[in-house]
Design a protein around this motif. Sequence first.
Motif, short mmCIF file in Angstrom:
data_model
loop_
_atom_site.label_atom_id
_atom_site.label_comp_id
_atom_site.label_asym_id
_atom_site.label_seq_id
_atom_site.Cartn_x
_atom_site.Cartn_y
_atom_site.Cartn_z
N ASP A 82 23.38 35.53 38.72
CA ASP A 82 23.07 36.11 40.04
C ASP A 82 23.74 37.45 40.30
N LEU A 83 24.33 38.06 39.28
CA LEU A 83 24.98 39.38 39.39
C LEU A 83 26.17 39.38 40.35
N SER A 84 26.78 38.22 40.58
CA SER A 84 27.88 38.14 41.54
C SER A 84 29.24 38.43 40.91
N THR A 85 29.30 38.60 39.60
CA THR A 85 30.58 38.75 38.94
C THR A 85 30.41 39.37 37.56
N LEU A 86 31.49 39.93 37.06
CA LEU A 86 31.56 40.26 35.64
C LEU A 86 31.54 38.94 34.87
N VAL A 87 30.99 38.95 33.69
CA VAL A 87 31.02 37.77 32.83
C VAL A 87 31.53 38.21 31.47
N LEU A 88 32.57 37.55 30.99
CA LEU A 88 33.09 37.80 29.66
C LEU A 88 32.74 36.59 28.80
N ILE A 89 32.03 36.84 27.71
CA ILE A 89 31.67 35.77 26.79
C ILE A 89 32.49 35.96 25.52
N GLN A 90 33.25 34.93 25.18
CA GLN A 90 34.05 34.94 23.96
C GLN A 90 33.75 33.65 23.20
N GLY A 91 33.03 33.80 22.10
CA GLY A 91 32.64 32.61 21.35
C GLY A 91 31.72 31.73 22.18
N ASP A 92 32.07 30.47 22.31
CA ASP A 92 31.24 29.54 23.09
C ASP A 92 31.75 29.35 24.52
N ARG A 93 32.66 30.21 24.96
CA ARG A 93 33.21 30.12 26.32
C ARG A 93 32.83 31.35 27.12
N HIS A 94 32.75 31.17 28.43
CA HIS A 94 32.54 32.34 29.28
C HIS A 94 33.55 32.30 30.42
N TYR A 95 33.87 33.48 30.93
CA TYR A 95 34.84 33.64 32.00
C TYR A 95 34.23 34.54 33.06
N VAL A 96 34.59 34.28 34.32
CA VAL A 96 34.05 35.07 35.43
C VAL A 96 35.18 35.52 36.35
N TYR A 97 34.84 36.41 37.27
CA TYR A 97 35.75 36.93 38.28
C TYR A 97 37.02 37.48 37.63
N SER A 98 38.17 37.12 38.18
CA SER A 98 39.42 37.69 37.70
C SER A 98 39.75 37.21 36.29
N ASP A 99 39.33 36.00 35.91
CA ASP A 99 39.56 35.54 34.54
C ASP A 99 38.88 36.48 33.54
N ALA A 100 37.67 36.90 33.86
CA ALA A 100 36.94 37.83 32.98
C ALA A 100 37.68 39.16 32.89
N ALA A 101 38.14 39.67 34.01
CA ALA A 101 38.84 40.96 34.02
C ALA A 101 40.16 40.88 33.25
N LEU A 102 40.95 39.83 33.49
CA LEU A 102 42.24 39.71 32.80
C LEU A 102 42.07 39.49 31.31
N ARG A 103 41.13 38.66 30.93
CA ARG A 103 40.92 38.41 29.50
C ARG A 103 40.38 39.66 28.80
N THR A 104 39.62 40.45 29.52
CA THR A 104 39.16 41.73 28.95
C THR A 104 40.35 42.65 28.76
N MET A 105 41.21 42.73 29.75
CA MET A 105 42.38 43.60 29.68
C MET A 105 43.31 43.18 28.55
N ALA A 106 43.32 41.88 28.23
CA ALA A 106 44.24 41.37 27.21
C ALA A 106 43.92 41.89 25.81
N VAL A 107 42.70 42.36 25.58
CA VAL A 107 42.34 42.84 24.24
C VAL A 107 42.44 44.37 24.13
N LEU A 108 42.82 45.03 25.20
CA LEU A 108 42.90 46.49 25.20
C LEU A 108 44.20 47.00 24.59
N ASP A 109 44.26 48.31 24.40
CA ASP A 109 45.45 48.97 23.85
C ASP A 109 46.53 49.05 24.93
N TRP A 110 47.62 48.39 24.71
CA TRP A 110 48.74 48.47 25.66
C TRP A 110 49.99 48.83 24.93
#
Length: 120
Positions: free
Chosen positions: A92-120
């Motif tokens: 429904d376009l209400s959130t970012l969706v992060l798909i990793q393997g057979d799992r998906h994450y939405v809202y802040s979980d999607a944002a944080l898990r995305t940030m976890a793979v970035l260059d820090w």
Amino acid sequence: GTRRTLARFCCFDAPAMIKSCAVLAVAILAGTMPKNMRPPEGVESWLMFDGVCNLCDGFVNFVADHDSDRLVKFGAQQKHMELLKRAGAPTDLSTLVLIQGDRHYVYSDAALRTMAVLDW
């Protein structure tokens, strides 16, 4: 109601996003992201976003600028509804969706898990 309209417009649940931003700020200041937020080795990360949302576009640009290994792939939700359905993710376009393997994450979980793979 107004909150739902605002959440749809911004693609985020505001209270959850504030909490996530605080967690993220602490993690960045500490120089680390929790290892349990990163996907296992070899698992692709697909960040699905609302292709007409300016806030989403800004986040996607930020991620692209801070992902030198190109670990995160991107796709507009409008073009990948079948993938979202197969993953059991919202369509429904209400959130970012992060798909990793057979799992998906939405809202802040999607944002944080995305940030976890970035260059820090």
